[in-house]
Design an enzyme around this catalytic site. Structure first.
Site, PDB file in Angstrom:
ATOM      1  NE  ARG A   1      -3.646   2.123   2.846  1.00 10.08           N
ATOM      2  CZ  ARG A   1      -3.190   3.263   3.282  1.00 10.08           C
ATOM      3  NH1 ARG A   1      -2.058   3.347   4.012  1.00 10.08           N
ATOM      4  NH2 ARG A   1      -4.131   4.069   3.713  1.00 10.08           N
TER       5      ARG A   1
ATOM      6  CE  LYS B   1      -8.790   5.085   4.834  1.00  8.44           C
ATOM      7  NZ  LYS B   1      -8.429   4.751   3.342  1.00  8.44           N
TER       8      LYS B   1
ATOM      9  CB  SER C   1     -12.523  -0.679   2.544  1.00 12.34           C
ATOM     10  OG  SER C   1     -11.079  -0.745   2.388  1.00 12.34           O
TER      11      SER C   1
END
Ligand SMILES: Cc1ncsc1CCOP(=O)(O)O
Ligand SMILES: C=C1C=NC(C)=NC1=N
Ligand SMILES: [Mg+2]
Length: 222
Positions: free
Chosen positions: A46, A146, A117
């Site tokens: 990621r 995040k 998600s």
């Protein structure tokens, strides 16, 4: 190739490490190798947030980390970037609500692993209908990893989804550590997904090992 069996998916979700170069205190390849030695069961690349690599540098890092995963038989998942996942022949992709529609992604990736998600019951049901192999639910606890994370919902959201018949493989994410992983599993998650608990640990190997133990002991207790 066929779609992954849900029992296999549940096994792989147990300790699901996610990282990119911005999360690592040491070289990413080193952090990943240590995390694998500590017993992680799944890896997601990621590369996101301020300072994240792009283009050729992102591609080269992804290839390097995929190679390490392949050497140890750990499935390699790519976050957001479906084209990159296809270019690398990755084992799967993870997409959020703001990414490409899950049905379109499923059509593009065939039988590869598709993670989606979900923050509530409606999103969880939509992900299942679209053919997701697992859902990532969170943030469960406050997170700094995040930038646009929604409000932390606590383990209750996992219990709620299970109570409403969401039986799909489910990984909990957001502020998860070895100290709270047990209550997340007890709430009904099949596994935990972490960035900082492993990526910013002085020993990613020890951090991974502690998470594995926390998840295992909670499942035994279940
Ligand atoms: C990617 C993502 N999605 C919800 S919270 C989060 C970040 C998790 O990072 P950490 O495990 O460091 O809280
Ligand atoms: C946002 C995310 C939620 N869940 C998982 C597993 N990965 C992510 N990138
Ligand atoms: Mg996304």
């Amino acid at each position: 190739m066929t779609r992954i069996a849900s029992d296999t998916m549940r096994e792989q979700l147990k300790v699901y490490f996610i990282m990119g170069s911005v999360n690592c205190a040491k070289p990413p390849a080193e952090v990943l190798a240590e995390a694998i030695a500590g017993g992680i069961t799944l890896f997601q690349f990621r590369e996101k947030g301020s300072g994240a690599l792009v283009g050729e540098q992102k591609y080269e890092l992804a290839k390097q980390l995929q190679h390490i995963c392949r050497e140890h038989g750990i499935p390699f998942i790519v976050n957001d970037d479906v084209e990159l996942a296809l270019a690398l022949d990755a084992d799967g992709v993870h997409i959020g609500q703001e990414d490409e529609d899950a049905r379109i992604v499923r059509a593009k990736i065939g039988d590869k692993i598709l993670g989606v998600s979900a923050h509530n019951l409606e999103e969880a049901r939509a992900a299942m209908d679209a053919g997701a192999d697992y859902i990532g639910v969170g943030p469960i606890y406050p997170t700094k990893s995040k930038e646009d994370a929604k409000k932390a919902q606590g383990p209750e959201i996992i219990r709620l989804l299970r109570r409403h018949g969401i039986a799909i493989p489910l990984v909990a994410i957001g502020g998860v550590t070895a100290d709270n992983a047990g209550e997340v599993i007890a709430a009904g998650a099949d596994g935990v997904s972490v960035i900082s608990a492993i990526a910013s640990a002085s020993s990613p190997e020890t951090a991974a090992r502690q998470l594995v133990r926390a998840v295992q002991s909670s499942k035994k207790g279940a």
